[in-house]
Write a protein that holds these residues in place. Sequence first.
Motif, short mmCIF file in Angstrom:
data_model
loop_
_atom_site.label_atom_id
_atom_site.label_comp_id
_atom_site.label_asym_id
_atom_site.label_seq_id
_atom_site.Cartn_x
_atom_site.Cartn_y
_atom_site.Cartn_z
N ARG A 235 16.51 -9.32 -17.72
CA ARG A 235 16.90 -8.76 -19.00
C ARG A 235 18.24 -7.39 -18.42
NH1 ARG A 235 13.60 -5.19 -23.72
NH2 ARG A 235 15.68 -4.65 -25.00
N GLY A 236 17.53 -6.75 -17.59
CA GLY A 236 18.37 -5.56 -17.14
C GLY A 236 19.76 -6.12 -16.46
N TRP A 237 19.70 -7.28 -15.82
CA TRP A 237 20.69 -7.93 -14.92
C TRP A 237 21.63 -8.27 -16.01
CZ3 TRP A 237 23.19 -6.99 -10.64
CH2 TRP A 237 22.61 -6.33 -9.48
N GLN A 238 21.18 -9.12 -16.88
CA GLN A 238 21.96 -9.48 -18.10
C GLN A 238 22.92 -8.39 -18.78
OE1 GLN A 238 22.05 -13.36 -18.46
NE2 GLN A 238 24.09 -12.78 -19.44
N TYR A 239 22.11 -7.41 -18.91
CA TYR A 239 22.86 -6.42 -19.80
C TYR A 239 23.84 -5.63 -18.83
CZ TYR A 239 23.46 -2.12 -22.68
OH TYR A 239 23.79 -1.24 -23.66
N ALA A 240 23.63 -5.48 -17.60
CA ALA A 240 24.61 -5.02 -16.73
C ALA A 240 25.84 -5.83 -16.68
CB ALA A 240 23.85 -4.76 -15.18
N PHE A 241 25.83 -6.90 -16.57
CA PHE A 241 26.78 -7.83 -16.53
C PHE A 241 27.46 -7.92 -17.76
CE2 PHE A 241 24.60 -10.23 -13.16
CZ PHE A 241 25.25 -9.53 -11.96
N GLU A 242 26.95 -7.94 -18.96
CA GLU A 242 27.59 -7.87 -20.23
C GLU A 242 28.06 -6.56 -20.66
OE1 GLU A 242 24.66 -9.28 -22.56
OE2 GLU A 242 24.66 -11.52 -21.95
N ASN A 243 27.51 -5.53 -19.84
CA ASN A 243 27.84 -3.95 -20.47
C ASN A 243 28.24 -3.28 -18.89
OD1 ASN A 243 27.13 -3.75 -23.27
ND2 ASN A 243 25.38 -4.93 -22.27
N PRO A 244 29.29 -3.48 -18.29
CA PRO A 244 29.82 -3.20 -17.17
C PRO A 244 30.04 -1.55 -16.92
CG PRO A 244 31.52 -4.62 -17.79
CD PRO A 244 30.33 -4.73 -18.71
N ASP A 245 30.53 -0.95 -18.13
CA ASP A 245 30.61 0.47 -18.39
C ASP A 245 29.50 1.00 -17.91
OD1 ASP A 245 33.47 -0.04 -18.54
OD2 ASP A 245 33.33 0.00 -20.59
N TYR A 246 28.44 0.64 -18.76
CA TYR A 246 26.87 1.50 -18.72
C TYR A 246 26.29 1.35 -17.14
CZ TYR A 246 22.20 2.76 -19.74
OH TYR A 246 20.99 3.48 -19.73
N ALA A 247 26.59 -0.08 -16.72
CA ALA A 247 26.08 -0.44 -15.58
C ALA A 247 26.73 0.21 -14.52
CB ALA A 247 26.10 -1.84 -15.10
N VAL A 248 28.01 0.40 -14.28
CA VAL A 248 28.57 1.28 -13.32
C VAL A 248 28.39 2.67 -13.15
CG1 VAL A 248 30.98 1.97 -12.36
CG2 VAL A 248 30.42 -0.53 -12.95
N GLU A 249 28.32 3.04 -14.61
CA GLU A 249 28.12 4.61 -14.77
C GLU A 249 26.59 5.24 -14.14
OE1 GLU A 249 28.43 8.13 -17.86
OE2 GLU A 249 28.81 6.11 -18.48
N THR A 250 25.62 4.10 -14.25
CA THR A 250 24.26 4.29 -13.78
C THR A 250 24.25 4.45 -12.51
OG1 THR A 250 21.88 4.14 -14.59
CG2 THR A 250 23.17 2.15 -14.11
#
Length: 322
Positions: A235-250
């Motif tokens: 779930r975390g990976w799917q969210y990261a790819f769909e929300n790259p801004d959030y993922a990159v910031e974290t």
Amino acid sequence: MKLSQQRILGCLLALLLSWVPLGASAQTFSLQLQWVPQAQFAGYYVAYDKGWYADAGLNVRILPHGPEFSPTRLMADGYVDIGVFNLGEALQLVDSGIAIVNIHQFKQTSSLVLVAMADAGILVPEDLDGLRVSRWTSFAAQPDALFSLYGIRPQVFDQGASMAILTSGAVDVAMATRYNEMVQLYLNGLEREDLIVLPLANHGVNMPEDGIYVRLREWEEREDALRKFVEISRRGWQYAFENPDYAVETVIWRAQEAGHETNEAHQRLMLSVLRDFYLDESGRLHEGQLNPNDYRLAWELLRGQGMVRGEQIPDFNHFNRR
């Protein structure tokens, strides 16, 4: 609420939960990642920061990670519950008598490549014969297997984290991952036409990286909780790819906390390249099942290099628990 505020609050919540009991049914797991904080691990960071592990009753502690923290060594010594590392290393642990199992395989294809400057004139593996080639000691199995498979004898050198060994001309060919070192080369001004890339997976030596491994006893005692860990990580990976801004910031936040220098452009490109390894054509994560053919090939390649000694390949169905 700004994204950074959301992330900080999520991290604070997760940290509090790591110290405060979650209840009698809570399961605590230590997670050891294989390299410095970067987008390679974005899915785990997102799941942690969002509080999804905690919501499922899992007290996941992401341990400090970098070159000084070897997941395989720490798992062999019994210091970590869950490790993320490559198939070749996992099979060497099994051969040494450490009972570990693969519980999820995000990548189906190795991201490792050999890269040279375009004027080196390298078109096929046989062209490496006699050239100066550097590779990482911890990932030596694949390039060494390639050399053996094609009957070539390059001059082999150990390689550090920097690609300067290639760009300075110290070696003719260097090792890289598509999502990290290749991105570094492009960000430093090189174009695709400036480089020659030989993907190891395309030349008969595919050993997928970034599998999730645990000790067999851990799996037998806490299978349900570990299955939860896998599904929440997905779930975390799917969210990261769909929300790259959030993922990159974290990712950037964690890198800064660890004192590791990086930048948004690098991590954003890294995450973008990882999409090709993690997602299918519909944009969903691959099933996460280790391919039995890759398993057998990896064992044969390692045995050919003397890196495992067992005459009989361990049973795939025993090793694979997805």
